[in-house]
Design a protein around this motif. Structure first.
Motif, PDB file in Angstrom:
ATOM      1  N   ASN A  26     -31.409  -0.723   3.591  1.00  0.00           N
ATOM      2  CA  ASN A  26     -31.005  -0.696   5.003  1.00  0.00           C
ATOM      3  C   ASN A  26     -29.775  -1.572   5.250  1.00  0.00           C
ATOM      4  O   ASN A  26     -28.885  -1.190   6.018  1.00  0.00           O
ATOM      5  N   ALA A  27     -29.704  -2.723   4.590  1.00  0.00           N
ATOM      6  CA  ALA A  27     -28.528  -3.586   4.756  1.00  0.00           C
ATOM      7  C   ALA A  27     -27.276  -2.915   4.191  1.00  0.00           C
ATOM      8  O   ALA A  27     -26.191  -3.008   4.793  1.00  0.00           O
ATOM      9  N   SER A  28     -27.421  -2.230   3.072  1.00  0.00           N
ATOM     10  CA  SER A  28     -26.275  -1.536   2.471  1.00  0.00           C
ATOM     11  C   SER A  28     -25.769  -0.423   3.376  1.00  0.00           C
ATOM     12  O   SER A  28     -24.551  -0.253   3.560  1.00  0.00           O
ATOM     13  N   PHE A  29     -26.681   0.358   3.929  1.00  0.00           N
ATOM     14  CA  PHE A  29     -26.261   1.452   4.813  1.00  0.00           C
ATOM     15  C   PHE A  29     -25.648   0.911   6.103  1.00  0.00           C
ATOM     16  O   PHE A  29     -24.692   1.492   6.630  1.00  0.00           O
ATOM     17  N   ALA A  30     -26.196  -0.177   6.624  1.00  0.00           N
ATOM     18  CA  ALA A  30     -25.617  -0.776   7.833  1.00  0.00           C
ATOM     19  C   ALA A  30     -24.202  -1.278   7.555  1.00  0.00           C
ATOM     20  O   ALA A  30     -23.287  -1.074   8.370  1.00  0.00           O
ATOM     21  N   ALA A  31     -23.999  -1.922   6.408  1.00  0.00           N
ATOM     22  CA  ALA A  31     -22.659  -2.392   6.041  1.00  0.00           C
ATOM     23  C   ALA A  31     -21.701  -1.220   5.863  1.00  0.00           C
ATOM     24  O   ALA A  31     -20.528  -1.293   6.286  1.00  0.00           O
ATOM     25  N   LEU A  32     -22.168  -0.145   5.276  1.00  0.00           N
ATOM     26  CA  LEU A  32     -21.325   1.041   5.117  1.00  0.00           C
ATOM     27  C   LEU A  32     -20.934   1.627   6.466  1.00  0.00           C
ATOM     28  O   LEU A  32     -19.784   2.040   6.674  1.00  0.00           O
ATOM     29  N   GLN A  33     -21.869   1.658   7.405  1.00  0.00           N
ATOM     30  CA  GLN A  33     -21.550   2.175   8.742  1.00  0.00           C
ATOM     31  C   GLN A  33     -20.499   1.294   9.427  1.00  0.00           C
ATOM     32  O   GLN A  33     -19.599   1.796  10.103  1.00  0.00           O
ATOM     33  N   VAL A  34     -20.598  -0.010   9.254  1.00  0.00           N
ATOM     34  CA  VAL A  34     -19.609  -0.926   9.845  1.00  0.00           C
ATOM     35  C   VAL A  34     -18.232  -0.670   9.229  1.00  0.00           C
ATOM     36  O   VAL A  34     -17.218  -0.603   9.941  1.00  0.00           O
ATOM     37  N   VAL A  35     -18.191  -0.504   7.900  1.00  0.00           N
ATOM     38  CA  VAL A  35     -16.911  -0.245   7.228  1.00  0.00           C
ATOM     39  C   VAL A  35     -16.324   1.084   7.702  1.00  0.00           C
ATOM     40  O   VAL A  35     -15.110   1.187   7.982  1.00  0.00           O
ATOM     41  N   LEU A  36     -17.146   2.105   7.823  1.00  0.00           N
ATOM     42  CA  LEU A  36     -16.646   3.396   8.290  1.00  0.00           C
ATOM     43  C   LEU A  36     -16.145   3.313   9.735  1.00  0.00           C
ATOM     44  O   LEU A  36     -15.142   3.950  10.087  1.00  0.00           O
ATOM     45  N   LEU A  37     -16.817   2.536  10.573  1.00  0.00           N
ATOM     46  CA  LEU A  37     -16.359   2.355  11.950  1.00  0.00           C
ATOM     47  C   LEU A  37     -15.003   1.642  11.984  1.00  0.00           C
ATOM     48  O   LEU A  37     -14.100   2.043  12.725  1.00  0.00           O
ATOM     49  N   LEU A  38     -14.872   0.586  11.170  1.00  0.00           N
ATOM     50  CA  LEU A  38     -13.591  -0.129  11.115  1.00  0.00           C
ATOM     51  C   LEU A  38     -12.465   0.787  10.611  1.00  0.00           C
ATOM     52  O   LEU A  38     -11.355   0.756  11.148  1.00  0.00           O
ATOM     53  N   LEU A  39     -12.746   1.589   9.602  1.00  0.00           N
ATOM     54  CA  LEU A  39     -11.725   2.510   9.099  1.00  0.00           C
ATOM     55  C   LEU A  39     -11.368   3.578  10.128  1.00  0.00           C
ATOM     56  O   LEU A  39     -10.220   4.011  10.209  1.00  0.00           O
ATOM     57  N   LEU A  40     -12.357   3.995  10.925  1.00  0.00           N
ATOM     58  CA  LEU A  40     -12.082   4.964  11.992  1.00  0.00           C
ATOM     59  C   LEU A  40     -11.166   4.342  13.045  1.00  0.00           C
ATOM     60  O   LEU A  40     -10.215   4.979  13.501  1.00  0.00           O
ATOM     61  N   ILE A  41     -11.437   3.100  13.407  1.00  0.00           N
ATOM     62  CA  ILE A  41     -10.611   2.420  14.408  1.00  0.00           C
ATOM     63  C   ILE A  41      -9.190   2.216  13.885  1.00  0.00           C
ATOM     64  O   ILE A  41      -8.213   2.396  14.613  1.00  0.00           O
ATOM     65  N   ILE A  42      -9.059   1.865  12.609  1.00  0.00           N
ATOM     66  CA  ILE A  42      -7.730   1.589  12.049  1.00  0.00           C
ATOM     67  C   ILE A  42      -6.915   2.870  11.873  1.00  0.00           C
ATOM     68  O   ILE A  42      -5.730   2.905  12.205  1.00  0.00           O
ATOM     69  N   THR A  43      -7.550   3.943  11.372  1.00  0.00           N
ATOM     70  CA  THR A  43      -6.783   5.134  10.989  1.00  0.00           C
ATOM     71  C   THR A  43      -6.858   6.274  11.989  1.00  0.00           C
ATOM     72  O   THR A  43      -6.053   7.202  11.914  1.00  0.00           O
ATOM     73  N   TYR A  44      -7.820   6.291  12.874  1.00  0.00           N
ATOM     74  CA  TYR A  44      -8.058   7.397  13.807  1.00  0.00           C
ATOM     75  C   TYR A  44      -8.248   8.725  13.074  1.00  0.00           C
ATOM     76  O   TYR A  44      -7.865   9.788  13.553  1.00  0.00           O
ATOM     77  N   SER A  45      -8.850   8.696  11.882  1.00  0.00           N
ATOM     78  CA  SER A  45      -9.068   9.903  11.084  1.00  0.00           C
ATOM     79  C   SER A  45     -10.472  10.446  11.336  1.00  0.00           C
ATOM     80  O   SER A  45     -11.462   9.697  11.345  1.00  0.00           O
ATOM     81  N   ILE A  46     -10.552  11.759  11.522  1.00  0.00           N
ATOM     82  CA  ILE A  46     -11.835  12.421  11.771  1.00  0.00           C
ATOM     83  C   ILE A  46     -12.731  12.364  10.529  1.00  0.00           C
ATOM     84  O   ILE A  46     -13.951  12.494  10.630  1.00  0.00           O
ATOM     85  N   HIS A  47     -12.121  12.132   9.365  1.00  0.00           N
ATOM     86  CA  HIS A  47     -12.893  12.074   8.125  1.00  0.00           C
ATOM     87  C   HIS A  47     -13.947  10.968   8.158  1.00  0.00           C
ATOM     88  O   HIS A  47     -15.046  11.134   7.634  1.00  0.00           O
ATOM     89  N   PHE A  48     -13.633   9.875   8.777  1.00  0.00           N
ATOM     90  CA  PHE A  48     -14.580   8.762   8.823  1.00  0.00           C
ATOM     91  C   PHE A  48     -15.740   9.039   9.779  1.00  0.00           C
ATOM     92  O   PHE A  48     -16.833   8.508   9.608  1.00  0.00           O
ATOM     93  N   VAL A  49     -15.509   9.885  10.768  1.00  0.00           N
ATOM     94  CA  VAL A  49     -16.614  10.308  11.645  1.00  0.00           C
ATOM     95  C   VAL A  49     -17.578  11.178  10.848  1.00  0.00           C
ATOM     96  O   VAL A  49     -18.805  11.005  10.920  1.00  0.00           O
ATOM     97  N   VAL A  50     -17.018  12.104  10.073  1.00  0.00           N
ATOM     98  CA  VAL A  50     -17.862  12.981   9.256  1.00  0.00           C
ATOM     99  C   VAL A  50     -18.631  12.157   8.213  1.00  0.00           C
ATOM    100  O   VAL A  50     -19.837  12.362   8.026  1.00  0.00           O
ATOM    101  N   LEU A  51     -17.921  11.244   7.562  1.00  0.00           N
ATOM    102  CA  LEU A  51     -18.591  10.389   6.594  1.00  0.00           C
ATOM    103  C   LEU A  51     -19.669   9.532   7.237  1.00  0.00           C
ATOM    104  O   LEU A  51     -20.722   9.278   6.645  1.00  0.00           O
ATOM    105  N   SER A  52     -19.442   9.089   8.451  1.00  0.00           N
ATOM    106  CA  SER A  52     -20.438   8.293   9.161  1.00  0.00           C
ATOM    107  C   SER A  52     -21.686   9.122   9.457  1.00  0.00           C
ATOM    108  O   SER A  52     -22.811   8.624   9.318  1.00  0.00           O
ATOM    109  N   PHE A  53     -21.510  10.394   9.853  1.00  0.00           N
ATOM    110  CA  PHE A  53     -22.665  11.271  10.087  1.00  0.00           C
ATOM    111  C   PHE A  53     -23.421  11.548   8.789  1.00  0.00           C
ATOM    112  O   PHE A  53     -24.662  11.562   8.781  1.00  0.00           O
TER     113      PHE A  53
END
Length: 167
Positions: A26-53
């Motif tokens: 659970n900690a690993s998945f939570a950290a991954l979600q945080v990283v994907l959110l940060l990458l979405l904010i930085i790049t505005y790429s739809i790919h990170f939304v898909v990866l987050s889902f």
């Protein structure tokens, strides 16, 4: 914190979901979600939304599987306790009656007295010769075998003919 990592390493070799593995997952998945959110904010790429889902779906699936596994184990434990109670035995009474001798059916055998032979009780679960003979092997035909797998009489005849010609 050091005990958590020690428990995590030891739980790798323990079958089933252990609490330290579940926490680490659970900690690993939570950290991954945080990283994907940060990458979405930085790049505005739809790919990170898909990866987050995808990450969220996998995270949910793993937690669902763990809860189903735990509920199945609980039901099995309850069924075993209820069957012990129906037999008129508690879990403690069953432990007292078990002799520890395993039989072919997977259960335990209760020794009845001195009339049981020691050799007979020890060899209960072993294979008998008729069990071994019942499983017959299929012979490989010469068409199925490759050239070096087996020799036939006709090959020996060819060798003996070649020796006679050479004399």
């Amino acid at each position: 914190m050091a005990t958590f990592f020690a428990d995590l390493i030891s739980s790798i070799f323990t079958p089933g979901p252990t609490p330290s593995i579940i926490i680490a997952t659970n900690a690993s998945f939570a950290a991954l979600q945080v990283v994907l959110l940060l990458l979405l904010i930085i790049t505005y790429s739809i790919h990170f939304v898909v990866l987050s889902f995808l990450c969220a779906g996998l995270w949910w699936g793993i937690n669902w599987f763990v809860t189903e596994l735990e509920s199945a184990n609980r039901k099995e434990k309850d069924a075993k306790q209820s069957s012990d109670m129906k037999k008129g035995q508690g879990p403690d009474a069953r432990k007292l009656e078990d002799s520890g001798t395993e039989t072919e059916g997977g259960g335990t055998q209760i020794e009845e007295g001195p009339s049981d032979s020691i050799l007979g009780s020890q060899t209960q679960g072993l294979l008998r010769p008729d069990d071994v003979q019942g499983a017959m092997r299929k012979r490989i035909s010469s068409a199925e075998a490759s050239s070096g797998d087996l020799s036939t009489d006709s090959e020996w005849d060819k060798v003996s003919e070649a020796e006679e010609v050479g004399r």
